[in-house]
Design a protein around this motif. Structure first.
Motif, PDB file in Angstrom:
ATOM      1  N   ALA A  67      -8.473  27.193  28.152  1.00  0.00           N
ATOM      2  CA  ALA A  67      -9.039  28.397  28.760  1.00  0.00           C
ATOM      3  C   ALA A  67      -8.236  28.836  29.984  1.00  0.00           C
ATOM      4  O   ALA A  67      -8.049  30.025  30.213  1.00  0.00           O
ATOM      5  N   ALA A  70      -5.164  30.788  28.989  1.00  0.00           N
ATOM      6  CA  ALA A  70      -5.374  31.935  28.086  1.00  0.00           C
ATOM      7  C   ALA A  70      -4.814  33.222  28.667  1.00  0.00           C
ATOM      8  O   ALA A  70      -4.311  34.068  27.929  1.00  0.00           O
ATOM      9  N   SER A 146      -8.411  37.272  26.919  1.00  0.00           N
ATOM     10  CA  SER A 146      -8.135  36.107  27.755  1.00  0.00           C
ATOM     11  C   SER A 146      -9.209  35.936  28.824  1.00  0.00           C
ATOM     12  O   SER A 146      -9.609  34.812  29.124  1.00  0.00           O
ATOM     13  N   VAL A 149     -12.151  34.358  27.070  1.00  0.00           N
ATOM     14  CA  VAL A 149     -11.892  32.940  26.788  1.00  0.00           C
ATOM     15  C   VAL A 149     -12.033  32.112  28.068  1.00  0.00           C
ATOM     16  O   VAL A 149     -12.625  31.027  28.067  1.00  0.00           O
ATOM     17  N   GLU A 150     -11.497  32.619  29.168  1.00  0.00           N
ATOM     18  CA  GLU A 150     -11.617  31.903  30.438  1.00  0.00           C
ATOM     19  C   GLU A 150     -13.077  31.767  30.866  1.00  0.00           C
ATOM     20  O   GLU A 150     -13.499  30.701  31.306  1.00  0.00           O
TER      21      GLU A 150
END
Length: 165
Positions: A67, A70, A146, A149-150
């Motif tokens: 993560a 990402a 991203s 995802v983080e």
């Protein structure tokens, strides 16, 4: 029984978690790294891995790596999928850095700069707007993914931490 030191450590960890969650939306702030650092701070020096499972810590570390990086690989993958070459990707990164400091709105300046860098480089390379816009859209979508995802990674790390404390 919890001691005052453990209570203070939990306050520090919660602050790191809150800053980490906020940081997942800010390109310059390493959000998932802050969450991971909070876990390390509690699991190792405070708890000494007495109640905190090393296996859960390893899982949290793995999630943090995926993560936390990402924002490096998803925007590049998105732009590459859209047809951008490596020069456009480099221009996007440079544009993102410039946008972060030139446009004072958090996140917005970075995304605008990143997209403008890819768009300009791809247009100069291809002399056509349509493929340049396709590459730019891919990069910006990758950037948005991203951030998601983080955020999800940070929340999962915090939930795993909660199972151990």
């Amino acid at each position: 029984m919890e001691t005052l030191g453990q209570d203070l450590a939990l306050v520090v960890v919660v602050i790191a978690f809150l800053l980490g969650i906020i940081g997942t939306f800010m390109p310059v702030v390493p959000g998932t790294l802050l969450v991971w650092a909070g876990v390390v701070f509690y699991a190792w020096p405070v708890d000494g891995f007495e109640t905190f499972s090393p296996w859960v810590f390893a899982l949290i570390t793995l999630i943090g790596l995926v993560a936390g990086t990402a924002d490096l690989w998803l925007p590049l993958l998105g732009a590459k999928t859209g047809g951008a070459n490596w020069k456009a990707l480099a221009a996007g990164v440079l544009g993102g850095l410039l946008g972060t400091f030139v446009i004072p709105l958090p996140i917005f300046g970075t995304i605008v700069g990143y997209g403008a860098g890819i768009l300009l480089a791809e247009y100069l390379r291809l002399r056509e707007w349509r493929p340049a816009l396709r590459a730019t859209l891919g990069g910006v979508v990758g950037w948005g993914l991203s951030a998601a995802v983080e955020l999800v990674g940070a929340v999962i790390m915090i939930l795993l931490f909660a199972t151990q404390v």
